[in-house]
Design a protein around this motif. Structure first.
Motif, PDB file in Angstrom:
ATOM      1  N   GLU A 189       4.220   0.211   6.852  1.00  0.00           N
ATOM      2  CA  GLU A 189       5.469  -0.542   7.413  1.00  0.00           C
ATOM      3  C   GLU A 189       5.786  -1.501   6.015  1.00  0.00           C
ATOM      4  O   GLU A 189       6.708  -1.826   5.938  1.00  0.00           O
ATOM      5  N   LEU A 190       4.696  -1.845   5.269  1.00  0.00           N
ATOM      6  CA  LEU A 190       5.009  -2.512   4.045  1.00  0.00           C
ATOM      7  C   LEU A 190       5.786  -1.735   2.948  1.00  0.00           C
ATOM      8  O   LEU A 190       6.882  -2.365   2.647  1.00  0.00           O
TER       9      LEU A 190
ATOM     10  N   LEU B  25      -6.907  -5.874   4.692  1.00  0.00           N
ATOM     11  CA  LEU B  25      -5.359  -5.510   4.119  1.00  0.00           C
ATOM     12  C   LEU B  25      -5.055  -5.754   2.766  1.00  0.00           C
ATOM     13  O   LEU B  25      -3.909  -5.661   2.220  1.00  0.00           O
ATOM     14  N   TYR B  26      -5.969  -6.234   1.926  1.00  0.00           N
ATOM     15  CA  TYR B  26      -5.748  -6.571   0.554  1.00  0.00           C
ATOM     16  C   TYR B  26      -5.409  -5.278  -0.117  1.00  0.00           C
ATOM     17  O   TYR B  26      -4.639  -5.179  -0.887  1.00  0.00           O
ATOM     18  N   VAL B  27      -5.957  -3.867   0.213  1.00  0.00           N
ATOM     19  CA  VAL B  27      -5.589  -2.824  -0.461  1.00  0.00           C
ATOM     20  C   VAL B  27      -4.157  -2.435  -0.441  1.00  0.00           C
ATOM     21  O   VAL B  27      -3.661  -1.981  -1.201  1.00  0.00           O
ATOM     22  N   CYS B  28      -3.314  -3.140   0.526  1.00  0.00           N
ATOM     23  CA  CYS B  28      -1.888  -2.742   0.714  1.00  0.00           C
ATOM     24  C   CYS B  28      -1.251  -3.629  -0.119  1.00  0.00           C
ATOM     25  O   CYS B  28      -0.109  -3.524  -0.491  1.00  0.00           O
ATOM     26  N   MET B  29      -1.771  -4.779  -0.706  1.00  0.00           N
ATOM     27  CA  MET B  29      -1.153  -5.778  -1.582  1.00  0.00           C
ATOM     28  C   MET B  29      -0.669  -5.048  -3.102  1.00  0.00           C
ATOM     29  O   MET B  29       0.323  -5.593  -3.722  1.00  0.00           O
ATOM     30  N   THR B  30      -1.301  -3.979  -3.387  1.00  0.00           N
ATOM     31  CA  THR B  30      -0.986  -3.398  -4.608  1.00  0.00           C
ATOM     32  C   THR B  30       0.487  -2.578  -4.533  1.00  0.00           C
ATOM     33  O   THR B  30       1.002  -2.493  -5.600  1.00  0.00           O
ATOM     34  N   LEU B  31       0.897  -2.394  -3.510  1.00  0.00           N
ATOM     35  CA  LEU B  31       2.284  -2.019  -3.308  1.00  0.00           C
ATOM     36  C   LEU B  31       3.369  -2.903  -3.643  1.00  0.00           C
ATOM     37  O   LEU B  31       4.545  -2.794  -3.829  1.00  0.00           O
ATOM     38  N   MET B  32       2.917  -4.209  -3.846  1.00  0.00           N
ATOM     39  CA  MET B  32       4.018  -5.135  -3.879  1.00  0.00           C
ATOM     40  C   MET B  32       4.465  -5.419  -5.590  1.00  0.00           C
ATOM     41  O   MET B  32       5.066  -6.379  -5.821  1.00  0.00           O
ATOM     42  N   LYS B  33       3.550  -4.553  -6.455  1.00  0.00           N
ATOM     43  CA  LYS B  33       4.015  -4.774  -7.809  1.00  0.00           C
ATOM     44  C   LYS B  33       4.891  -3.674  -8.154  1.00  0.00           C
ATOM     45  O   LYS B  33       5.574  -3.131  -7.397  1.00  0.00           O
TER      46      LYS B  33
END
Length: 64
Positions: free
Chosen positions: A26-27, A56-64
């Motif tokens: 979804e992100l 959910l930290y693993v999904c934060m890599t998508l933000m870059k």
């Protein structure tokens, strides 16, 4: 309209936060859909929302 999409995105992310795979999907959709300044706002919101959800930290890599 755009603001409504941002709020909808936050609602969806809250609802799927129980599953990191769904959250990441979804992100990723949100990042393709939102405007650049909304993505910046989303990043701020995500930092606060995931502060106590290390799974959910693993999904934060998508933000870059």
């Amino acid at each position: 309209m755009a603001r409504a999409m941002f709020e909808y995105t936050k609602t969806v992310l809250k609802k799927v936060s129980f599953n990191s795979d769904l959250f990441c999907k979804e992100l990723e959709k949100a990042l393709n859909r939102l405007l650049p300044y909304e993505i910046e706002e989303l990043a701020i919101w995500l930092r606060q929302f995931t502060a106590n959800k290390p799974e959910l930290y693993v999904c934060m890599t998508l933000m870059k």
